[in-house]
Design an enzyme around this catalytic site. Structure first.
Site, PDB file in Angstrom:
ATOM      1  N   ASP A 194     -12.087  -6.325 -14.323  1.00  0.00           N
ATOM      2  CA  ASP A 194     -12.460  -6.938 -13.050  1.00  0.00           C
ATOM      3  C   ASP A 194     -13.746  -7.735 -13.257  1.00  0.00           C
ATOM      4  O   ASP A 194     -13.964  -8.300 -14.330  1.00  0.00           O
ATOM      5  CB  ASP A 194     -12.620  -5.844 -11.990  1.00  0.00           C
ATOM      6  CG  ASP A 194     -12.223  -6.305 -10.602  1.00  0.00           C
ATOM      7  OD1 ASP A 194     -12.874  -7.241 -10.099  1.00  0.00           O
ATOM      8  OD2 ASP A 194     -11.288  -5.743 -10.020  1.00  0.00           O
TER       9      ASP A 194
ATOM     10  N   HIS B 174     -16.548  -7.248  -6.263  1.00  0.00           N
ATOM     11  CA  HIS B 174     -15.126  -6.916  -6.324  1.00  0.00           C
ATOM     12  C   HIS B 174     -14.863  -5.787  -7.321  1.00  0.00           C
ATOM     13  O   HIS B 174     -14.153  -4.817  -7.016  1.00  0.00           O
ATOM     14  CB  HIS B 174     -14.343  -8.173  -6.703  1.00  0.00           C
ATOM     15  CG  HIS B 174     -12.860  -8.066  -6.555  1.00  0.00           C
ATOM     16  ND1 HIS B 174     -12.047  -7.563  -7.547  1.00  0.00           N
ATOM     17  CD2 HIS B 174     -12.027  -8.403  -5.532  1.00  0.00           C
ATOM     18  CE1 HIS B 174     -10.779  -7.595  -7.149  1.00  0.00           C
ATOM     19  NE2 HIS B 174     -10.740  -8.112  -5.934  1.00  0.00           N
TER      20      HIS B 174
ATOM     21  N   SER C  30      -5.806  -6.050  -4.059  1.00  0.00           N
ATOM     22  CA  SER C  30      -6.862  -5.618  -4.989  1.00  0.00           C
ATOM     23  C   SER C  30      -7.366  -4.235  -4.627  1.00  0.00           C
ATOM     24  O   SER C  30      -7.801  -3.483  -5.504  1.00  0.00           O
ATOM     25  CB  SER C  30      -8.047  -6.599  -4.963  1.00  0.00           C
ATOM     26  OG  SER C  30      -7.756  -7.788  -5.645  1.00  0.00           O
TER      27      SER C  30
END
Length: 636
Positions: free
Chosen positions: A2, A77, A415
């Site tokens: 990620d 994220h 996600s």
């Protein structure tokens, strides 16, 4: 894999964690504001990859925002997905006081290895991703969680780095879990569709954030928002976007508050009512537009969904079109319409869940329609998890007091659903360390739920909402406890996946590239529908077709399973044999499923189920069939 990690987050404290396994071969790679001291018994590995990015996109441009040449997460994220998968328990976690409670990852005792392959600019390099897969395999990971991907058109499996890297991982017994994409509710929008990948759809949860809107006539309406700022319970003038269009904007763009469409003089200090256009996915653009013209708030009328758009600097309340139309009526009947917002509240158990999220990408796969995708659904709407302070704007905890940086954030997307499943996979691997990735996938899919918390069929958000089907959620909504003891599993191995690629029409060179070893394709008949998946998808049933599946008993040695069928519309289905008997020596059995079309016209997809039941276990696989005319032009 990620955008990195924020190691100081409480989610990654190592209190109570076991010793790092001796088989672990990973490293903690130094970089900007990150060194070996940032790893511990929770974060046991961290690497970052920039060479491929700079070769593909040019030198990383950091003039427009914060970024770190290290495993440190600048975007948030990666921190969010990592803490969702394996974060430690945190008391009193919340997003500005909302969604408060104890936060923890799905597998809080799991170790984390971080591979930073994406950057805050939004770019992820194919070369870096492949390098990360190679390192992860060499380091000794058990599960790879990938919350990334690109929307269709899908590249071939021989050109897709996620498919190639994940194939290499699966050959080593490593499970790979991927997000299914956020291009729903449109069909054929699902991504990461290789059969060796576990592809995850997003579902809603029962937590909501109601926000009361009070009009000047004391009428109260309820929308949804995530705002706890200072300007609540204060009346502001209410205007309609179409009525305050800028000189160069037309009524349509102003109605939806597109960028540059509003007159700053007429919008300043007012709450603006906007209506979602067909091109808008959320309130994000409208909120930015209202903020740019110094509006004080946004009321955004849209298709009803559960995910709430975040707006840091002004109230952004989402309503449906019915309430939006009522507001227009109020404004037309009132000389000086005004509105005030109540503070957003957290409500638990007050909405039906799970539902498939509006944005969650749908099947069938546009690349390999015989492979059902997505595989399974998990929570992915308004998920609270840790965040990177580097990407969090400062906010005030009360008027005139100190500025704070957010440690947690609410996010929506596949996600977010992906690491939920990655965590469950990690737990299943702990309980069943000898199971293959395919067996674990099968256990999850065949035990998934088709019903919501009220024992009704799960609904898929859309325009309009509808009863969900396998193209929305694959096998269904994840049920982790049932997956521990699935009874039977549909297993597959490397040779099956190689034969699948050959049957897709890839030559020896392409197949060898994906497999990572020299391979030679052999001819086979109907292998695409006979790949031993925990589903049967027939996109082109002409008259009659026999499909073969193999199951392995992982329950009591002496077990007898009886078949039960929910038949898809327009076809007949027979199972041969109807009874499977397992004992000490018979652990694996084959069966055939015979499909026969009753239609003589081009059909749509219809759905059913095949159950194997022994009185305790219910092993269910979806049946998906579309009838086509054998020679369409001859028939017409």
């Amino acid at each position: 894999m990620d955008t990195g990690i924020w190691p100081e987050s409480e989610s990654f404290k190592d209190d109570g964690m076991g010793e790092i396994p001796s088989r672990w071969r990973g490293i903690c790679q130094d970089g900007e504001q990150f060194n070996r001291s940032h790893c511990n018994r929770k974060i046991i590995g961290a690497r970052w990859y920039i060479k491929g990015y700079e070769a593909e996109f040019g030198k990383l441009n950091r003039s427009d925002g914060v970024e770190f040449l290290s495993p440190r997460d600048a975007s948030g994220h990666g921190t969010h997905t990592s803490s969702t998968a394996a974060g430690a328990l945190i008391e009193n976690a919340s997003f500005m006081g909302l969604a408060g409670g104890v936060a923890r990852g799905g597998a809080p005792s799991a170790w984390l290895a971080i591979y930073k392959v994406c950057w805050s600019t939004g770019g992820c390099s194919s070369a870096d991703l492949l390098a990360a897969f190679d390192d992860a395999i060499s380091d000794g990971v058990d599960v790879v969680s990938l919350s990334l991907g690109s929307p269709p058109p899908l590249p071939s499996y021989a050109e897709d780095v996620v498919s190639i890297g994940s194939f290499h991982a699966v050959t080593k017994g490593i499970s790979v879990v991927c997000s299914g994409g956020n291009s729903g509710p449109y069909p054929q929008s699902v991504i990461n569709t290789a059969p060796w990948i576990l592809t995850v759809a997003a579902s809603t949860i029962d937590r909501a954030f109601p926000t009361v809107i009070t009009l000047g006539n004391n009428q109260s309406l309820v929308g949804h928002a995530v705002y706890t700022g200072m300007d609540v319970n204060k009346y502001f003038p209410l205007v309609y976007g179409e009525d305050i269009a800028s000189i160069n904007a037309d009524e349509d763009t102003a109605r939806s508050c597109d960028s540059g469409s509003l007159n700053e003089t007429l919008a300043r200090g007012k709450v603006v009512l906007c209506f979602q256009s067909r091109s808008q996915r959320s309130a994000t653009v409208a909120a930015s537009t209202v903020l740019s013209v110094n509006g004080t708030g946004l009321i955004f009328a849209k298709v009803p969904t559960k995910d709430v758009s975040l707006s840091w600097s002004l109230p952004c309340v989402q309503i449906d079109f019915t309430i939006g139309t009522y507001l227009l009526t109020y404004m037309e009947a009132t000389r000086n319409p005004v509105v005030k917002f109540g503070p957003t509240r957290t409500a638990l158990g007050q909405q039906i869940s799970p539902e498939v999220a509006f944005f969650s990408s749908r099947g069938p796969s546009s690349l390999s329609p015989t492979v059902l995708k997505p595989d399974i659904a998990a929570p992915g709407v308004n998920i609270l998890a840790s965040w990177s302070p580097a990407s969090s704007p400062l906010y005030y905890d009360a008027p005139g007091t100190k500025q704070l940086q957010l440690k947690f954030k609410l996010e929506s997307g596949t996600s977010m659903s992906c690491p939920h499943i990655s965590a469950v996979v990690a737990l299943l691997k702990t309980i069943h360390p000898d199971w293959s990735p395919a067996a674990i996938n099968s256990a999850l899919i065949t035990t998934a739920s088709l019903e919501d918390a009220y024992d009704q069929s799960i609904v898929a958000e859309g325009a309009p909402h509808k009863q969900a089907d396998p193209f929305d959620y694959g096998g269904g909504h994840v049920n982790p406890n049932k997956a521990i003891s699935p009874g039977l599993v549909y297993d597959s191995g490397v040779s099956d996946y190689v034969q699948f690629l050959c049957s897709m029409g890839y030559n020896d060179t392409a197949t060898s590239l994906v497999a990572g070893t020299p391979t030679k394709c052999l001819k086979s008949t109907n292998f695409l529908v006979n790949l031993n998946l925990p589903s049967i998808t027939i996109p082109d049933l002409k008259q009659r077709l026999t499909v073969t599946r193999t199951v392995r008993n992982v329950g009591p040695e002496n077990s007898v399973y009886i078949a039960r069928i929910q038949t898809p519309a327009g076809v007949s289905v027979r199972v041969k044999p109807k009874i499977l008997r397992f004992n000490l020596t018979v652990k694996v059995l084959n069966f055939n499923v015979v499909f026969r079309s009753h239609l003589r016209i081009q059909g749509r997809y219809s759905f059913g189920n095949l159950f194997w039941e022994d009185g305790f276990h219910v092993v269910r696989i979806p049946l998906i069939v579309r009838t086509i005319i054998e020679d369409f032009y001859a028939e017409t």
